[in-house]
Design an enzyme around this catalytic site. Structure first.
Site, PDB file in Angstrom:
ATOM      1  N   GLY A 148       7.517  42.143  82.022  1.00 33.25           N
ATOM      2  CA  GLY A 148       7.934  40.939  81.309  1.00 33.25           C
ATOM      3  C   GLY A 148       9.405  40.989  80.948  1.00 33.25           C
ATOM      4  O   GLY A 148      10.208  41.656  81.609  1.00 33.25           O
ATOM      5  N   SER A 149       9.744  40.310  79.894  1.00 37.10           N
ATOM      6  CA  SER A 149      11.146  40.146  79.522  1.00 37.10           C
ATOM      7  C   SER A 149      11.722  41.415  78.896  1.00 37.10           C
ATOM      8  O   SER A 149      11.011  42.246  78.332  1.00 37.10           O
ATOM      9  CB  SER A 149      11.289  38.993  78.527  1.00 37.10           C
ATOM     10  OG  SER A 149      10.757  39.352  77.265  1.00 37.10           O
ATOM     11  N   VAL A 200      11.038  41.533  74.999  1.00 37.65           N
ATOM     12  CA  VAL A 200       9.723  42.052  74.617  1.00 37.65           C
ATOM     13  C   VAL A 200       9.633  43.533  74.940  1.00 37.65           C
ATOM     14  O   VAL A 200       9.077  44.326  74.173  1.00 37.65           O
ATOM     15  CB  VAL A 200       8.600  41.269  75.314  1.00 37.65           C
ATOM     16  CG1 VAL A 200       7.238  41.881  75.007  1.00 37.65           C
ATOM     17  CG2 VAL A 200       8.625  39.805  74.882  1.00 37.65           C
ATOM     18  N   GLY A 201      10.194  43.939  76.070  1.00 40.45           N
ATOM     19  CA  GLY A 201      10.184  45.355  76.430  1.00 40.45           C
ATOM     20  C   GLY A 201      10.910  46.216  75.416  1.00 40.45           C
ATOM     21  O   GLY A 201      10.487  47.337  75.110  1.00 40.45           O
ATOM     22  N   GLU A 243       8.582  47.278  83.234  1.00 40.61           N
ATOM     23  CA  GLU A 243       9.248  46.546  84.319  1.00 40.61           C
ATOM     24  C   GLU A 243       9.824  45.279  83.699  1.00 40.61           C
ATOM     25  O   GLU A 243       9.098  44.316  83.427  1.00 40.61           O
ATOM     26  CB  GLU A 243       8.254  46.199  85.431  1.00 40.61           C
ATOM     27  CG  GLU A 243       8.889  45.461  86.593  1.00 40.61           C
ATOM     28  CD  GLU A 243       7.867  44.953  87.596  1.00 40.61           C
ATOM     29  OE1 GLU A 243       8.299  44.427  88.633  1.00 40.61           O
ATOM     30  OE2 GLU A 243       6.654  45.062  87.346  1.00 40.61           O
ATOM     31  N   CYS A 262      10.158  37.936  90.018  1.00 36.46           N
ATOM     32  CA  CYS A 262      11.156  38.978  89.742  1.00 36.46           C
ATOM     33  C   CYS A 262      12.117  39.176  90.903  1.00 36.46           C
ATOM     34  O   CYS A 262      13.173  39.794  90.741  1.00 36.46           O
ATOM     35  CB  CYS A 262      10.470  40.292  89.394  1.00 36.46           C
ATOM     36  SG  CYS A 262       9.288  40.857  90.629  1.00 36.46           S
TER      37      CYS A 262
END
Length: 312
Positions: free
Chosen positions: A238-239, A242-243, A260, A294
């Site tokens: 995800g983004s 958020v990561g 990722e 992606c």
């Protein structure tokens, strides 16, 4: 909220309602309500993590053949239910029918088939012998070693909205094949097909607690999983924002992380390239799936030959 009854959560082998009711899942292409997802509480997310942790010892001791059989049964179930689950995936993601037919559902069952085969491979990898010189502490010699892969424990699988069941299959397949248990936390925007996938896995015969699913319209359930002492690893796609948060919260308990995240994809165009074809290919990839992939290039790095000088 729609009058449709919400889907349910799977925690420790039991299908239960979301503690906080449900929320509408909307088709981004038509803005119509597709269905109602369960609104899990943070406590239910913690319960799912605990169920996965409790199921881990027994599941990790199953044979590779048993794990491979259940993964293959999941692939077969996706194939058998292709016509039923395809419209749901298309509606939830707003993708075209072609993308749904070719790159959503079929890719999910292909991944389960792949990991059903890989589950049967040896988890012991011989390493090349290395010559060790003599030192004051020990004589030299020819040293051999092996790398032995072992399951981590309970894994939280958190996925984005663009390819919901494909991304989830890519996390569930290797985790389960290796002997890990999982808590599934799909993207808030389109969790219904993932819930159906988990239902198929439950019906295929995965033991209680090995596969759990919680959903929610807010980050609360995901954060509860990442913070839980019962989760040993987080696999997130995800983004970057958020990561970063997952890294911060999960780092407090030294969890393993597979993150990722977003980036700036570049298309490289060299001076010997067919420029017209390069433009065509960059445009097609950039616009595919509305750019929600992606591999979509967000910039082009172009190298051209220097223009010859006309002056002395």
């Amino acid at each position: 909220m729609s009058d449709t009854k919400p889907a349910r959560l799977l925690i420790g082998g039991d299908w239960i309602d979301g503690a906080d009711g449900g929320y509408d899942v909307v088709n981004p292409a038509t803005e119509e309500v597709v269905g109602v997802a369960p609104e899990a509480s943070a406590a239910q997310a913690a319960d799912a993590a605990r169920a996965a942790q409790e199921a881990f010892p027994a599941w990790s001791q199953t044979t590779p053949e048993q794990r491979a059989e259940l993964l293959q049964k999941t692939a077969d179930a996706l194939k058998s239910n292709f016509k039923e689950i395809l419209p749901l995936v298309v509606a939830e993601t707003g993708c075209t029918a072609t993308v749904g037919k070719q790159m959503q559902v079929p890719q999910a069952w292909t991944r389960f088939e792949t990991y059903a085969r890989l589950a049967l491979e040896s988890n012991v990898i011989p390493l090349p012998p290395q010559e060790m010189p003599a030192t004051a502490l020990a004589p030299g010699g020819l040293m051999g070693a092996i790398a032995r892969r072992q399951p981590v424990g309970a894994v939280a699988c958190i996925t984005p909205y663009n390819f919901p069941i494909v991304n989830m299959a890519g996390k569930l397949g290797p985790a389960l094949a290796m002997g890990n248990t999982v808590v599934v936390r799909p993207a808030s925007q389109n969790p219904l097909a993932v819930i159906e996938l988990v239902r198929m896995m439950d019906e295929a015969g995965f033991p209680p607690g090995v596969v759990n699913v919680v959903t929610g319209s807010t980050p609360a359930t995901g954060e509860a999983l990442v913070a839980s002492n019962d989760i040993d690893m987080v696999s997130f796609t995800g983004s970057t924002a958020v990561g970063t948060r997952i890294g911060e919260v999960g780092g407090r308990t030294m969890k393993r992380m597979l993150l990722e995240l977003g980036g700036k994809g570049a298309a490289l165009v060299f001076e010997d390239a067919d420029v017209k074809n390069a433009i065509k290919m960059i445009g097609s990839v950039w616009t595919f799936h509305s750019g929600q992939i992606c591999t979509a290039p967000t910039r082009a790095v172009i190298r051209t030959s220097p223009t010859p000088s006309s002056g002395p």
